[in-house]
Design a protein around this motif. Structure first.
Motif, PDB file in Angstrom:
ATOM      1  N   GLN A 140       2.178   1.799  -3.440  1.00  0.00           N
ATOM      2  CA  GLN A 140       1.201   2.441  -4.561  1.00  0.00           C
ATOM      3  C   GLN A 140       0.951   3.883  -4.141  1.00  0.00           C
ATOM      4  N   LEU A 165       1.093  -1.320   0.082  1.00  0.00           N
ATOM      5  CA  LEU A 165      -0.197   0.024  -0.034  1.00  0.00           C
ATOM      6  C   LEU A 165       0.749   1.387   0.132  1.00  0.00           C
ATOM      7  N   VAL A 199      -6.030   0.845  -3.149  1.00  0.00           N
ATOM      8  CA  VAL A 199      -5.694   0.942  -2.002  1.00  0.00           C
ATOM      9  C   VAL A 199      -6.465   1.155  -0.932  1.00  0.00           C
TER      10      VAL A 199
END
Ligand SMILES: Cc1cc2nc3c(=O)[nH]c(=O)nc-3n(C[C@H](O)[C@H](O)[C@H](O)COP(=O)(O)OP(=O)(O)OC[C@H]3O[C@@H](n4cnc5c(N)ncnc54)[C@H](O)[C@@H]3O)c2cc1C
Length: 384
Positions: free
Chosen positions: A284, A281, A338
């Motif tokens: 991203q 995460l 996400v």
């Protein structure tokens, strides 16, 4: 007003008026009149107009910063502001025969009492706004009569005036158009449907019909057949820059919404936030930030090209909107992934940003058309 005070006013309005009601206005598809009042009171509706009309004569750098700031608060309002600024630019560059009639309107704009917009796209020529199918007809008294089906008009029913394109009465080719200023009180102009879009739901981009609207010669903004160069030289650079700024505002809001979710949402069984727990995460989020800053750099470059026009200016203008549309879709799509179920179930504003981000690429000139233009110009093929 200076660059800094304009941006600070936009920041204040975005934080105080736009952001708090963006979610509700999106849900209800409600146009924010209070946002327009606030922009008008702050002097931002006349940002680019000269001081003798009551404006601040600020250039593309300030325009871009104000646009981006507003879009971070609510992209629907930012798009309303953008269309107003384009309408204003078209009115402010009117031919000399219209100066007397449009001057009071420009003064009203600078005083925050008048919202304008563009009515170019038609049901008949769809995204090919440069080729209206409607044609102005001459009346004996020097005025023209316009009937047209305008397919999407931002601020429909809320604007005080519409900058309308139509083929010139004697225009021979498909781009021989003329621009006219049609005030909202003109007999025969009406909102011809509801706006219920996927995104930018609060900007009233409804169809508008003109039925035998009589427009006096004092409201003819361009010479006969000179609508097309005005679209390309006056409207297009600001439109592409402004749309890129809306995309940047959306990207920044998506990065900040995602970062906040990653900090606040917890895996209680692990005693960590999502962001602390999952490197994927974080990676991203970093990709979102990189793409957002890349877009900001591209916008700075376009602003520089508009401030100091050179051979590459039109190419950069065309590239900016195409690239920005992709960036906004990529960044907000990553944000959706996400933020996972929280975004999908509409518990975060990320989902609205994702929907809003999809408008830029379909607004004309669309991302596909811009690629066509860029590819043709690189190969020396005529664009039209
Ligand atoms: C939120 C919103 C606000 C808007 N506000 C305004 C406004 O204020 N004023 C105004 O005048 N218009 C406005 N528009 C209209 C907009 O600019 C476009 O004209 C409209 O969205 C295009 O509709 P369409 O998909 O039917 O076009 P179509 O022409 O049917 O396009 C369909 C697809 O074909 C592609 N395509 C079309 N031509 C080519 C080509 N030559 N080469 C390659 N691909 C091509 C397009 O990229 C698109 O993917 C607005 C639209 C939206 C969504």
């Amino acid at each position: 007003m200076t660059h800094d005070s304009a941006v600070s006013k936009a920041r204040d309005i975005a934080g105080r008026v736009l952001a708090p009601s963006a979610g509700q206005n999106d849900k209800a598809g409600r146009f924010s009149s209070e946002a327009i009042t606030a922009l008008g009171e702050a002097g931002l509706l006349g940002l680019t107009l000269p001081p003798e009309l009551g404006g601040s004569e600020l250039g593309p750098r300030t325009f871009a910063a104000v646009m981006t700031t507003l879009a971070e608060g609510d992209a629907s309002v930012a798009m309303v502001y953008l269309m107003h600024m384009l309408g204003t630019a078209a009115i402010a560059t009117a031919r000399s025969g219209a100066t007397e009639a449009v001057t009071p309107i420009l003064k009203d704009i600078a005083a925050g009492r008048h919202l304008s917009t563009l009515a170019f796209s038609e049901a008949g020529s769809r995204s090919h706004f440069w080729a209206p199918v409607s044609r102005a007809k001459r009346n004996g008294n020097g005025s023209v009569q316009i009937s047209a089906k305008k397919s999407f008009v931002t601020s429909a029913g809320h604007a005080q005036s519409y900058v309308v394109s139509a083929l010139a009465p004697e225009g021979a080719g498909p781009t021989d158009s003329t621009l006219y200023l049609v005030t909202a009180s003109t007999r025969g102009i009406s909102v011809a449907g509801q706006w219920d879009g996927l995104g930018l739901r609060a900007n009233a981009s409804a169809p508008v019909a003109l039925e035998n609207c009589e427009v006096g010669s004092q409201f003819q903004l361009t010479d006969d057949g000179a609508g097309f160069p005005a679209m390309l030289n006056v409207v297009l650079p600001l439109f592409n820059l402004g749309t890129a700024c809306v995309a940047l505002g959306l990207c920044r809001a998506a990065v900040s919404g995602t970062a906040s979710h990653l900090k606040n949402a917890k895996f209680e069984h692990l005693g960590q936030s999502l962001g602390e727990s999952l490197p994927t995460l974080r990676a991203q989020l970093a990709t979102m930030q990189i793409e957002t800053d890349g877009l900001a750099a591209r916008i700075d470059d376009v602003v520089d090209h508009l401030e100091k026009p050179r051979e590459t200016t039109m190419l950069r203008v065309l590239e900016s909107k195409a690239a920005a549309g992709d960036a906004a879709i990529n960044v907000t799509s990553t944000a959706m992934r996400v933020c996972g179920g929280a975004a999908f179930s509409k518990h975060l504003n990320v989902e609205r940003l994702f929907r809003d981000a999809h408008a830029g690429a379909v607004m004309a000139p669309t991302g596909d058309v811009l690629r066509e233009f860029i590819g043709k110009s690189l190969l020396g093929i005529p664009l039209f």
